[in-house]
Every structure is written in structure tokens, then in C-alpha cells.
Design a protein around this motif. Structure first.
Motif, mmCIF file in Angstrom:
data_model
loop_
_atom_site.group_PDB
_atom_site.id
_atom_site.type_symbol
_atom_site.label_atom_id
_atom_site.label_comp_id
_atom_site.label_asym_id
_atom_site.label_seq_id
_atom_site.Cartn_x
_atom_site.Cartn_y
_atom_site.Cartn_z
ATOM 1 N N ALA A 174 0.873 -1.164 0.000
ATOM 2 C CA ALA A 174 0.000 0.000 0.000
ATOM 3 C C ALA A 174 0.916 1.222 0.000
ATOM 4 N N TRP A 175 0.352 2.414 -0.167
ATOM 5 C CA TRP A 175 1.245 3.577 -0.230
ATOM 6 C C TRP A 175 0.794 4.675 0.712
ATOM 7 N N VAL A 176 1.795 5.396 1.207
ATOM 8 C CA VAL A 176 1.600 6.502 2.145
ATOM 9 C C VAL A 176 2.028 7.784 1.460
ATOM 10 N N ALA A 177 1.120 8.739 1.366
ATOM 11 C CA ALA A 177 1.417 10.020 0.728
ATOM 12 C C ALA A 177 2.270 10.891 1.640
ATOM 13 N N SER A 178 2.890 11.903 1.068
ATOM 14 C CA SER A 178 3.619 12.903 1.848
ATOM 15 C C SER A 178 3.357 14.258 1.209
ATOM 16 N N ILE A 179 2.638 15.121 1.943
ATOM 17 C CA ILE A 179 2.199 16.415 1.399
ATOM 18 C C ILE A 179 2.469 17.484 2.440
ATOM 19 N N HIS A 180 3.302 18.453 2.096
ATOM 20 C CA HIS A 180 3.619 19.520 3.042
ATOM 21 C C HIS A 180 2.390 20.407 3.241
ATOM 22 N N PRO A 181 1.968 20.637 4.488
ATOM 23 C CA PRO A 181 0.723 21.393 4.725
ATOM 24 C C PRO A 181 0.822 22.873 4.409
ATOM 25 N N VAL A 201 -0.657 9.605 5.588
ATOM 26 C CA VAL A 201 0.186 10.713 5.133
ATOM 27 C C VAL A 201 1.359 10.812 6.100
ATOM 28 N N LYS A 202 2.588 10.943 5.551
ATOM 29 C CA LYS A 202 3.789 10.992 6.382
ATOM 30 C C LYS A 202 4.364 12.402 6.431
ATOM 31 N N TRP A 203 4.651 12.871 7.670
ATOM 32 C CA TRP A 203 5.363 14.129 7.894
ATOM 33 C C TRP A 203 6.601 13.866 8.741
ATOM 34 N N LEU A 204 7.709 14.502 8.377
ATOM 35 C CA LEU A 204 8.907 14.526 9.209
ATOM 36 C C LEU A 204 9.169 15.998 9.534
ATOM 37 N N PRO A 205 8.586 16.505 10.630
ATOM 38 C CA PRO A 205 8.539 17.954 10.873
ATOM 39 C C PRO A 205 9.887 18.649 10.891
ATOM 40 N N SER A 206 10.890 18.072 11.555
ATOM 41 C CA SER A 206 12.166 18.774 11.677
ATOM 42 C C SER A 206 12.869 18.906 10.341
ATOM 43 N N ARG A 226 -12.066 13.219 8.759
ATOM 44 C CA ARG A 226 -13.289 12.806 8.064
ATOM 45 C C ARG A 226 -13.069 11.538 7.255
ATOM 46 N N ALA A 227 -11.845 11.395 6.745
ATOM 47 C CA ALA A 227 -11.529 10.214 5.935
ATOM 48 C C ALA A 227 -11.110 9.018 6.776
ATOM 49 N N GLY A 228 -10.800 9.246 8.059
ATOM 50 C CA GLY A 228 -10.292 8.155 8.887
ATOM 51 C C GLY A 228 -8.901 7.718 8.481
ATOM 52 N N VAL A 229 -8.126 8.635 7.931
ATOM 53 C CA VAL A 229 -6.776 8.343 7.455
ATOM 54 C C VAL A 229 -5.765 8.998 8.399
ATOM 55 N N PRO A 230 -4.775 8.254 8.883
ATOM 56 C CA PRO A 230 -3.857 8.804 9.881
ATOM 57 C C PRO A 230 -2.700 9.599 9.296
ATOM 58 N N LEU A 231 -2.176 10.471 10.134
ATOM 59 C CA LEU A 231 -0.889 11.109 9.896
ATOM 60 C C LEU A 231 0.180 10.270 10.581
ATOM 61 N N VAL A 265 -3.305 9.967 14.713
ATOM 62 C CA VAL A 265 -1.859 10.141 14.546
ATOM 63 C C VAL A 265 -1.129 8.869 14.940
ATOM 64 N N ILE A 266 -0.203 8.448 14.068
ATOM 65 C CA ILE A 266 0.745 7.378 14.378
ATOM 66 C C ILE A 266 2.104 8.031 14.589
#
Length: 417
Positions: A174-181, A201-206, A226-231, A265-266
Motif C-alpha cells: 500500500a502507499w503513504v502520501a507525503s504532502i507539506h501542509p 500521510v507521512k510528515w517529518l517535521p524537523s 473525516r476520511a479516517g486516514v492517519p498522519l 496520529v501514528i
């Protein structure tokens, strides 16, 4: 050839100071021997059998695996040019180590993009048919105005490529998106990712320069709720992908802002590396980041919305205290998820069986067969190691490896997506 050298840098960026931090070399006895097909005596070994025993094999899931490439096969991936500069020998050493971990011989393959995915499929073939992996895209770092900053971007893996690899995998990936907010098109990009089947969706804040408390994160979080999709959010110290160098953004306590906006959140790696400021106390002491993650996990308000993945947590750069805590908290098991952090399990020095034995988590007779298993299939070994470790007779529950926490997410939607 230049682009092949670039992947070495790309991979090294994932290594958390792997060899430089450990003072190790990426050659000789510490290198991954990449022994190939798993022999029957290991595939049927008691350790493997016991690790899989009691698991619903149709549900096995690895929620943290990296998709990497150079763009030499049309992936659109790219990495920072500095990562292949010969005058930075430590970086070159790390690059070579991670490429070795992925068992890619740059001089023997026509495309590193393709070889990386082929290696993943080969490793997956040793698992039961139902096992699957989440493969991560990785967005570029952006400045505070929402502009992409190439000089801060250690590497880039496009959403479209991650989706393509997953869709061609026959259900293995499966795939995990990465989108800068901060991007102007963040919400449209998120809609496109959800429509294309992104599971997270994956974020690496630092590294990416994302302040989780920024108001621009709110609509993003609300849509994910709303989508039930985690960060999937990296918390704790980040040595691997320096990027924007905003270490303060890795504080686990900042995850509260995302939870307040409704997002599930994971926390990647359970915030298990390094220290952070305890912003809950007036004196603002610096404490282990894992302690702050544990505080959040123990807050009743976040049950069913806050989770942790176990990628990298049993590497030698974590403390015994982290290991004992994770193995001795059964109340967390329904909120923890298995993750390998591929390709890092193939970095041989990152796992210390002697440390496990000294910590009382592993019988010394298990070390040799587990090491042999690592040399053939690091991904399978990573799962077997985690299922074998015991603290006072207690090991990680089947729920962790079956992704039972994802059942909570599936029923999480606050309104129709």
C-alpha cells in the motif's frame, strides 16, 4: 552512474547516523552479505515458526517502509547533490552502507529504481500471502511561505511514484502520501492522494519544516479525520534527514495540536530517540522524547486516536529502558503497529543481540539463527526478533503485527469522506 551514487546519499539520509554515529565501517564482516533465497532450514526454524504461531497471517502488516530511488527508472525521485560529494567521506560511508542494506550492487543493475522495488518483492516472497507493506512517499521541505526549498530537501519520493508501485504490486504494497501542509495546493493534493488510495500521510517535521501547531495544519487534519486516514509523524531526535534542521519541531508534545484538530496520529518510532523539552513544566527541562510520547499515550483523551509504530525501536541506538517499557505495557498493544523502517533492518550493525541478551530480553541460543535469518531476509528477521524478545516472560501481542489498531482507524470517520 552519477544517479546511482545519488541513491547512496538518499539511503544514507535514512540512516540516523548509522555508521558515523556508531564508529562502524560499511564493509567486511559488518556488511550485509545478501545471501539470497531463504533456505528451508531457516524458513522452517523453530524461531520463525513460533513467531508466526498465533498470528492471523492474512493480516500481517508493516506500516513503516521506505521507498527510495534515483529517478534512473522514471520514478521522479531525486536526492540532494551534496550526498555524493567525495570530500565528505562520512556521508559516502553511510551511503554505501544503506545501499548494501538494500542489497543493490550499483555496478550490476540497469536501474536502481527498479532494483530497489525488485528487492522488496523478493523479501516479501518469504512471507505468508496476506502480508503487506506501507511504502512511504516523501515530500520536499518548504519554507514558512510554502515554497519548496531544494537545498533543504535531502531526498524526494513523489506521491505518484509510490501510488504506481503499490498499484502494480498485486496487493503486497500500500502507499503513504507525503504532502507539506504549507503548500498552496496542499488540500487539493490531499484529495488526490485519498482518491488514489493513500492509506496514510507521512510528515517529518524537523526535516520538512512543519510546525505541527501552525494553523495551516488544521484543515489538513480535519480532512484526514473525516476520511479516517492517519498522519504518520516522526517525533524525537532526527539525525538521518537533516533537511531544514528544525529539531524543535520534533517534540512529541506538539502532536497534541494535530489530535485537537481531530486527526488520528501514528507517532513513528514511538518518539524513542533523543531528547525534547518538557513544555508541560514551568522549568522546561530536557527529558527523553520517549517519556513525552508515553505521557501522551497515557492520556485517556487520546485513546483510539493516538498510536505508535515500532520501526527502529529495537535498534542498538535505543536504550534498554525504551525496550523494557514497550514490552511491559500490554495496555498499549492495541495501539502499537509493527514497522520495519526498511531498508534499515539490512544494516547489520544496527542490531545488537548481545545487548538484547544483557538486557534479559533474549536467550543467547537464539542469537546465531536470528543473525543468519537477517543475512537472508532482514524484513522477516525484524518481525521474528520483535516476536521473540521477552520482558519477564511477556512479548509483544499478535495485535501489534496484525495491525489491529487499523481497525480503530477504519471506524474512525467522523463524517462520510
Amino acid at each position: 552512474m552519477k544517479r546511482r551514487h545519488l541513491l547512496l546519499g538518499c539511503c544514507a539520509a535514512m540512516g540516523a547516523g548509522l555508521f558515523t554515529g556508531l564508529g562502524l565501517r560499511a564493509a567486511g564482516p559488518l556488511a550485509n552479505p545478501c545471501r539470497g533465497t531463504l533456505p528451508p532450514e531457516l524458513a522452517n526454524h523453530d524461531l520463525v515458526r513460533r513467531a508466526l504461531e498465533g498470528l492471523d497471517l492474512t493480516r500481517l502488516v508493516d506500516t513503516h517502509a521506505h521507498l527510495l530511488g534515483t529517478g534512473d527508472g522514471g520514478s521522479g525521485c531525486s536526492v540532494h547533490p551534496s550526498l555524493h560529494q567525495w570530500w565528505q567521506p562520512k556521508e559516502v560511508l553511510r551511503r554505501k552502507g544503506i545501499l548494501n542494506a538494500a542489497c543493490i550492487d550499483e555496478d550490476a543493475v540497469a536501474s536502481i529504481d527498479h532494483a530497489y522495488v525488485e528487492r522488496l518483492h523478493a523479501l516479501a516472497a518469504d512471507f505468508p500471502a496476506g502480508a503487506r507493506w506501507w511504502l512511504f512517499a516523501f515530500d520536499r521541505a518548504h519554507d514558512d511561505a510554502g515554497r519548496a526549498v531544494p537545498d533543504w530537501s535531502t531526498f524526494h519520493v513523489p506521491d505518484a511514484y509510490a501510488a504506481q508501485v503499490a498499484q502494480a504490486s498485486g496487493g503486497r504494497f500500500a502507499w503513504v502520501a507525503s504532502i507539506h501542509p504549507y503548500r498552496d495546493d496542499a488540500l487539493p493534493a490531499l484529495e488526490a492522494a485519498l482518491a488514489a488510495g493513500a492509506v496514510a500521510v507521512k510528515w517529518l517535521p524537523s526535516s520538512m519544516n512543519i510546525d505541527l501547531r501552525d494553523a495551516r495544519c488544521r484543515p489538513f487534519c480535519e480532512r484526514l479525520a473525516r476520511a479516517g486516514v492517519p498522519l504518520v509523524v516522526h517525533s524525537g531526535e532526527e539525525k538521518a534527514v537533516p533537511g531544514a534542521h528544525r529539531e524543535e519541531f520534533g517534540n512529541p508534545l506538539h502532536v497534541r495540536a494535530l489530535l485537537a484538530h481531530g486527526a488520528p496520529v501514528i507517532v513513528a518510532h514511538c518518539g524513542s530517540l533523543g531528547s525534547a523539552i518538557d513544555e508541560d513544566l514551568p522549568s522546561k527541562p530536557v527529558v527523553p522524547a520517549f517519556d513525552l510520547f508515553a505521557r501522551l499515550m497515557d492520556e485517556r483523551a487520546y485513546e483510539g486516536r493516538l498510536f505508535g509504530d515500532l520501526s527502529a525501536v529495537f535498534q542498538r541506538n535505543r536504550t534498554d529502558a525504551v525496550w523494557h517499557a514497550l514490552l511491559s505495557r500490554p495496555a498499549w498493544y492495541g495501539r502499537l503497529l509493527h514497522g520495519s523502517d526498511h531498508p534499515l533492518p539490512g544494516v547489520m550493525p544496527l542490531v545488537s543481540f548481545k545487548r538484547f541478551i544483557r538486557a534479559g530480553l533474549l536467550d543467547e541460543t537464539a542469537a546465531a539463527p536470528l543473525q543468519r535469518l537477517r543475512e537472508h531476509n532482514p524484513l522477516l528477521a525484524d518481525l521474528v526478533i520483535k516476536r521473540t524478545l521477552r520482558h519477564q516472560g511477556r512479548g509483544l501481542a499478535a495485535a501489534v503485527f496484525e495491525g489491529r489498531a487499523l481497525d480503530t482507524l477504519a471506524s474512525f470517520k467522523t463524517t462520510p469522506a
